[in-house]
Design a protein around this motif. Structure first.
Motif, PDB file in Angstrom:
ATOM      1  N   GLY A 265      31.262  35.205  38.458  1.00 38.54           N
ATOM      2  CA  GLY A 265      32.644  34.877  38.172  1.00 38.54           C
ATOM      3  C   GLY A 265      32.809  34.694  36.674  1.00 38.54           C
ATOM      4  N   VAL A 266      33.876  35.262  36.121  1.00 39.82           N
ATOM      5  CA  VAL A 266      34.139  35.184  34.684  1.00 39.82           C
ATOM      6  C   VAL A 266      35.595  34.776  34.491  1.00 39.82           C
ATOM      7  CG1 VAL A 266      34.160  36.398  32.486  1.00 39.82           C
ATOM      8  CG2 VAL A 266      32.447  36.991  34.204  1.00 39.82           C
ATOM      9  N   GLY A 267      35.810  33.718  33.711  1.00 40.34           N
ATOM     10  CA  GLY A 267      37.176  33.270  33.474  1.00 40.34           C
ATOM     11  C   GLY A 267      37.871  32.919  34.780  1.00 40.34           C
ATOM     12  N   ASN A 268      38.974  33.601  35.062  1.00 45.97           N
ATOM     13  CA  ASN A 268      39.728  33.360  36.291  1.00 45.97           C
ATOM     14  C   ASN A 268      39.392  34.340  37.406  1.00 45.97           C
ATOM     15  OD1 ASN A 268      41.189  31.198  35.190  1.00 45.97           O
ATOM     16  ND2 ASN A 268      42.699  32.567  34.292  1.00 45.97           N
ATOM     17  N   TYR A 269      38.324  35.123  37.232  1.00 42.24           N
ATOM     18  CA  TYR A 269      38.015  36.185  38.180  1.00 42.24           C
ATOM     19  C   TYR A 269      36.753  35.866  38.970  1.00 42.24           C
ATOM     20  CZ  TYR A 269      41.594  38.402  35.457  1.00 42.24           C
ATOM     21  OH  TYR A 269      42.787  38.652  34.827  1.00 42.24           O
ATOM     22  N   LEU A 270      36.780  36.191  40.272  1.00 43.67           N
ATOM     23  CA  LEU A 270      35.707  35.826  41.192  1.00 43.67           C
ATOM     24  C   LEU A 270      34.510  36.769  41.063  1.00 43.67           C
ATOM     25  CD1 LEU A 270      37.796  35.083  44.420  1.00 43.67           C
ATOM     26  CD2 LEU A 270      37.017  33.473  42.664  1.00 43.67           C
ATOM     27  N   LEU A 288      26.394  57.084  29.514  1.00 44.82           N
ATOM     28  CA  LEU A 288      27.222  56.227  28.667  1.00 44.82           C
ATOM     29  C   LEU A 288      28.673  56.160  29.136  1.00 44.82           C
ATOM     30  CD1 LEU A 288      25.908  57.493  25.204  1.00 44.82           C
ATOM     31  CD2 LEU A 288      24.965  55.688  26.670  1.00 44.82           C
ATOM     32  N   ALA A 289      28.978  56.647  30.336  1.00 40.69           N
ATOM     33  CA  ALA A 289      30.380  56.747  30.757  1.00 40.69           C
ATOM     34  C   ALA A 289      30.655  56.072  32.098  1.00 40.69           C
ATOM     35  CB  ALA A 289      30.797  58.213  30.818  1.00 40.69           C
ATOM     36  N   SER A 290      29.884  55.099  32.492  1.00 37.79           N
ATOM     37  CA  SER A 290      30.089  54.429  33.782  1.00 37.79           C
ATOM     38  C   SER A 290      30.945  53.183  33.614  1.00 37.79           C
ATOM     39  CB  SER A 290      28.742  54.065  34.408  1.00 37.79           C
ATOM     40  OG  SER A 290      28.021  53.212  33.545  1.00 37.79           O
ATOM     41  N   THR A 291      31.566  52.724  34.719  1.00 39.40           N
ATOM     42  CA  THR A 291      32.481  51.584  34.674  1.00 39.40           C
ATOM     43  C   THR A 291      32.261  50.653  35.856  1.00 39.40           C
ATOM     44  OG1 THR A 291      34.219  52.730  35.922  1.00 39.40           O
ATOM     45  CG2 THR A 291      34.257  52.956  33.512  1.00 39.40           C
ATOM     46  N   PHE A 292      32.734  49.418  35.690  1.00 42.29           N
ATOM     47  CA  PHE A 292      32.733  48.419  36.759  1.00 42.29           C
ATOM     48  C   PHE A 292      33.964  47.546  36.568  1.00 42.29           C
ATOM     49  CE2 PHE A 292      31.825  44.236  38.475  1.00 42.29           C
ATOM     50  CZ  PHE A 292      31.330  44.527  39.733  1.00 42.29           C
ATOM     51  N   LYS A 293      34.610  47.168  37.690  1.00 43.93           N
ATOM     52  CA  LYS A 293      35.839  46.384  37.603  1.00 43.93           C
ATOM     53  C   LYS A 293      35.778  45.198  38.564  1.00 43.93           C
ATOM     54  CE  LYS A 293      39.788  48.544  37.300  1.00 43.93           C
ATOM     55  NZ  LYS A 293      41.015  49.339  37.656  1.00 43.93           N
ATOM     56  N   TRP A 294      36.128  43.998  38.052  1.00 42.92           N
ATOM     57  CA  TRP A 294      36.359  42.850  38.925  1.00 42.92           C
ATOM     58  C   TRP A 294      37.636  43.119  39.720  1.00 42.92           C
ATOM     59  CZ3 TRP A 294      33.388  42.595  34.818  1.00 42.92           C
ATOM     60  CH2 TRP A 294      32.321  41.687  34.778  1.00 42.92           C
ATOM     61  N   THR A 295      37.734  42.639  40.948  1.00 43.79           N
ATOM     62  CA  THR A 295      38.869  42.993  41.802  1.00 43.79           C
ATOM     63  C   THR A 295      39.723  41.812  42.235  1.00 43.79           C
ATOM     64  OG1 THR A 295      37.445  42.859  43.768  1.00 43.79           O
ATOM     65  CG2 THR A 295      37.689  45.028  42.716  1.00 43.79           C
ATOM     66  N   GLY A 339      53.741  16.020  31.554  1.00 42.90           N
ATOM     67  CA  GLY A 339      53.078  15.562  32.777  1.00 42.90           C
ATOM     68  C   GLY A 339      52.476  16.663  33.615  1.00 42.90           C
ATOM     69  N   LEU A 340      52.429  17.908  33.107  1.00 44.17           N
ATOM     70  CA  LEU A 340      51.972  19.051  33.896  1.00 44.17           C
ATOM     71  C   LEU A 340      50.462  19.269  33.766  1.00 44.17           C
ATOM     72  CD1 LEU A 340      54.833  21.535  32.942  1.00 44.17           C
ATOM     73  CD2 LEU A 340      54.661  20.154  35.017  1.00 44.17           C
ATOM     74  N   PHE A 341      49.850  19.759  34.840  1.00 39.92           N
ATOM     75  CA  PHE A 341      48.425  20.110  34.831  1.00 39.92           C
ATOM     76  C   PHE A 341      48.225  21.386  35.629  1.00 39.92           C
ATOM     77  CE2 PHE A 341      49.012  17.417  38.555  1.00 39.92           C
ATOM     78  CZ  PHE A 341      48.324  18.099  39.550  1.00 39.92           C
ATOM     79  N   THR A 342      47.083  22.046  35.379  1.00 39.10           N
ATOM     80  CA  THR A 342      46.725  23.280  36.084  1.00 39.10           C
ATOM     81  C   THR A 342      45.227  23.311  36.339  1.00 39.10           C
ATOM     82  OG1 THR A 342      48.514  24.531  35.022  1.00 39.10           O
ATOM     83  CG2 THR A 342      46.726  25.811  36.002  1.00 39.10           C
ATOM     84  N   PHE A 343      44.835  23.722  37.534  1.00 35.03           N
ATOM     85  CA  PHE A 343      43.443  24.038  37.846  1.00 35.03           C
ATOM     86  C   PHE A 343      43.380  25.537  38.107  1.00 35.03           C
ATOM     87  CE2 PHE A 343      43.864  19.645  39.563  1.00 35.03           C
ATOM     88  CZ  PHE A 343      43.021  19.027  38.664  1.00 35.03           C
ATOM     89  N   ALA A 344      42.504  26.226  37.396  1.00 32.83           N
ATOM     90  CA  ALA A 344      42.377  27.668  37.579  1.00 32.83           C
ATOM     91  C   ALA A 344      40.889  28.004  37.685  1.00 32.83           C
ATOM     92  CB  ALA A 344      43.066  28.415  36.439  1.00 32.83           C
ATOM     93  N   GLY A 345      40.483  29.116  37.089  1.00 36.24           N
ATOM     94  CA  GLY A 345      39.078  29.507  37.151  1.00 36.24           C
ATOM     95  C   GLY A 345      38.755  30.247  38.432  1.00 36.24           C
ATOM     96  N   GLN A 346      37.557  30.029  38.954  1.00 34.00           N
ATOM     97  CA  GLN A 346      37.046  30.810  40.078  1.00 34.00           C
ATOM     98  C   GLN A 346      37.191  30.065  41.401  1.00 34.00           C
ATOM     99  OE1 GLN A 346      33.151  31.575  38.350  1.00 34.00           O
ATOM    100  NE2 GLN A 346      34.342  31.758  36.468  1.00 34.00           N
TER     101      GLN A 346
END
Length: 413
Positions: A265-270, A288-295, A339-346
């Motif tokens: 998990g990176v940042g907000n992504y699982l 040198l031309a391959s890819t990977f994507k978080w979904t 007074g606002l808060f947020t929980f994010a991440g993974q």
């Protein structure tokens, strides 16, 4: 299912355990008196024990570890059921090394419970690593089993290696050339039994290749930051780990063929495991031309902390914590001026979450002392926002007796 399929499956299980994010262990919103797990660690060989104990929850989630100063262990734990694992700290090349010993303990509230554990000599693998007709000095040797356990050692200047302390089981033995030149499929080492010592010859005959993978978020933007990812050969089951940065990662000395990538998990992504798109490694070549994507993006929670006496008044700078259904602290934020808060991440899909606002002196319209406040039974779904009801903080009493609240300025102050 073939041996190769079993080996690849075992390796993926090991990698998921290795790449999981570190567990942030917190204090449960509902506190209870700790109990004590205690016992003797019994040696079956001559010499002083050098052991550490690791403890996990009932689902084998890592919680902590400690080196032991004697043959007695003592752990203060919240009531519940735990797995304890005792690990010999002698070098991996010692063929007389003890295998890890696991026990399960149920700790009562406020009371001790005794469970002794006996350490027994493990199995061992020895041999010489060669590649391209030469000994592979400094080669890294890794033995992985299907129980999410891996053990490793390093060959000496003559390519000789020894790997002790292995539990009973079937192993895939991987060899990594220090110079990233030679590769081969893993060796299948079945039915190892303590205290057996098995000698093997390793000979890497294939030239390794290189792989550059571009990493993307679900929206197609590069995945920034620095973190470690692992590729797993679909042909051999062998795995390589490298540090990503600037939206890409490079691997060298790979076995030819196609690959899966195990991404944390990176940042907000699982976290995700999936195929490297367009990736095919050739012996001695470079792709040198391959890819990977978080979904999938994680869930996120938003809310506001207000004064119970007048809910139109937000409270700023309040520490707010998020706990999962097992009482583990999994998020932390501080309210802003509104007074606002947020929980994010993974945050993955789950039920039974609790949000706790810490009591103390805070500024609303007045400077007041507030009580600790919590809201439970919160559910979240990955990729979606959950808007909470307001956390209404009550004023704390002026002293231990019922009376006026500490809130300044106030009428009559």
């Amino acid at each position: 299912m073939s041996f190769l399929a079993r080996r690849a499956g075992a390796v993926l299980l090991v990698l998921v355990g290795l790449l999981a994010s570190l567990v942030l262990v917190g204090v449960s919103p509902a506190t209870a008196d700790n109990g004590t797990a205690v016992g003797r660690v019994i040696a079956t060989q001559q010499g002083k024990l050098r052991v550490k104990v690791l403890w996990f929850d009932n689902h084998w989630k890592y919680l902590g570890q400690r080196k032991l100063d004697s043959d007695i262990y003592r752990l203060s734990l919240a009531p519940g059921t735990y797995h304890l694992q005792f690990v010999d700290l002698r070098p991996s090349y010692d063929v007389t090394k003890y295998a890890p010993s696991d026990i399960q303990v149920t700790v009562p509230s406020g009371l001790p419970v005794q469970h002794d554990v006996k350490m027994r000599r493990g199995a061992a693998i020895t041999g010489v690593a060669r590649g391209g007709g030469h000994v592979l000095r400094g080669a890294r040797i890794v033995a992985a089993n299907a129980n999410q356990q891996s053990y490793e050692t390093k060959a000496n200047s003559q390519g000789q290696f020894a790997l002790g302390g292995l539990p009973d089981g079937n192993y895939s033995l991987f060899t990594f050339d220090r110079d990233q030149t030679w590769v081969a499929k893993s060796l299948w080492v079945p039915k190892m039994k303590r205290p057996e010592v098995r000698n093997l010859g390793i000979n890497l005959k294939t030239k390794g290749g290189s792989l550059l993978v571009s990493l993307f978020k679900p929206d197609g933007k590069p995945m920034g930051g620095r973190f470690y990812v692992t590729v797993v050969s679909k042909a051999s089951g062998q795995f390589w780990t490298a540090r990503a940065g600037g939206g890409s990662v490079t691997f060298q000395g790979l076995y030819p063929g196609r690959y899966k990538l195990v991404a944390p998990g990176v940042g907000n992504y699982l976290a995700r495991t999936g195929s490297v798109v367009g990736g095919y490694v050739k012996a001695g070549g470079a792709d040198l031309a391959s890819t990977f994507k978080w979904t999938q993006r994680g869930a996120w929670i938003t809310g506001i902390v207000v004064d119970y006496e007048d809910p139109s008044i937000p409270i700023a700078k309040v520490p707010v914590s998020l706990y999962d259904a097992s009482g583990n602290k999994i998020g932390q934020d501080t309210t802003n001026d509104n007074g606002l808060f947020t929980f994010a991440g993974q945050l993955d899909t789950q039920d039974g979450l609790t949000v706790v606002a810490t009591g103390g002196w805070y500024q609303g319209d007045n400077y007041c002392n507030f009580k600790r406040t919590s809201v439970g039974d919160i559910s979240v779904t990955h990729g979606m926002q959950t808007d909470m009801d307001a956390l209404e903080m009550r004023h704390a009493p002026a002293d231990d007796q019922a009376g006026a609240t500490l809130c300044y300025p106030s009428d009559g102050s």
